[in-house]
Design an enzyme around this catalytic site. Structure first.
Site, PDB file in Angstrom:
ATOM      1  N   GLY A   1     -44.784  25.499 -14.952  1.00  0.00           N
ATOM      2  CA  GLY A   1     -45.298  26.434 -15.935  1.00  0.00           C
ATOM      3  C   GLY A   1     -44.516  27.738 -15.987  1.00  0.00           C
ATOM      4  O   GLY A   1     -44.234  28.269 -17.070  1.00  0.00           O
ATOM      5  N   CYS A   2     -44.141  28.255 -14.815  1.00  0.00           N
ATOM      6  CA  CYS A   2     -43.405  29.524 -14.776  1.00  0.00           C
ATOM      7  C   CYS A   2     -41.991  29.363 -15.327  1.00  0.00           C
ATOM      8  O   CYS A   2     -41.463  30.283 -15.962  1.00  0.00           O
ATOM      9  CB  CYS A   2     -43.359  30.053 -13.341  1.00  0.00           C
ATOM     10  N   THR A   3     -41.394  28.207 -15.090  1.00  0.00           N
ATOM     11  CA  THR A   3     -40.067  27.942 -15.639  1.00  0.00           C
ATOM     12  C   THR A   3     -40.124  27.869 -17.156  1.00  0.00           C
ATOM     13  O   THR A   3     -39.291  28.474 -17.857  1.00  0.00           O
ATOM     14  CB  THR A   3     -39.485  26.633 -15.084  1.00  0.00           C
TER      15      THR A   3
END
Length: 206
Positions: free
Chosen positions: A51-53
């Site tokens: 998700g952060c990527t």
């Protein structure tokens, strides 16, 4: 949900190392003067996770692809509690083009009142939009929906853009009256010119 307590307040100041280990002062400065541009400051839970990527890459792409990002010259800044070496690998592997800061001691997290994520696990995912005067204008807390953050910034930047000025009725009337006077003056000058030409033609004919 109640609005974030820092909405309409000046953004807190802090200094943190970036992905290269260089200290980054917030709000950003150039030659000791604060940069006058809007800022999208996003806190993400952990570098390298799915998700952060996706979120980080969406911000990277928006800087190139979205007109509102280019038009406002918004400064995007990412923060997580990951150490500098991990942030560096994250930035290099994803070709991130904006500052990514390491906040292992949660300095910025505390300053911006950013707490824990779902069920108290990990850090929260939250984005702040700060105007060119350094005032926090809006925030979005969405831990699971990482796709929502760029969309949120896009709408917030559109609200911050100066709107075209609309003339008041009195201004419109004054402008119309001035135009009418100018038109009347033009008609009078044209009529005078015609009279002069007619007299000249009569003299020549005589």
């Amino acid at each position: 949900m109640a609005p974030h307590p820092l909405i309409n307040e000046p953004a807190p100041e802090f200094s943190l190392p970036d992905a290269n280990g260089h200290m980054f002062k917030f709000p950003p400065e150039e030659q000791g003067v604060r940069v006058k541009k809007p800022i999208a400051l996003f806190f993400y839970p952990e570098a390298g996770t799915f998700g952060c990527t996706r979120e980080a890459c969406q911000f990277r792409d928006a800087l190139v692809e979205k007109e509102i990002f280019k038009r406002t010259d918004v400064q995007v800044i990412g923060i997580s509690s990951d150490p500098v070496p991990k942030q560096k690998r994250f930035v290099e592997s994803q070709n991130l083009t904006y500052p990514v800061l390491s906040d292992e001691n949660h300095v910025a997290y505390r300053a911006f009142h950013v707490g824990k994520g779902l069920m108290g696990f990990g850090d929260a995912r939250i984005t702040f939009v700060i105007d060119s005067e350094g005032i926090i204008r809006d925030s979005l807390s969405a831990n699971v929906n990482f796709n929502a953050h760029v969309k949120f910034v896009t709408k917030a930047l559109e609200k911050l853009e100066p709107q075209p000025s609309v003339r008041s009725p009195s201004e419109t009337s004054d402008a119309d009256a001035a135009a009418a006077r100018s038109e009347s003056s033009d008609d009078s000058s044209l009529s005078q010119t015609r009279d002069e030409l007619s007299r000249a033609a009569y003299v020549v004919g005589a």
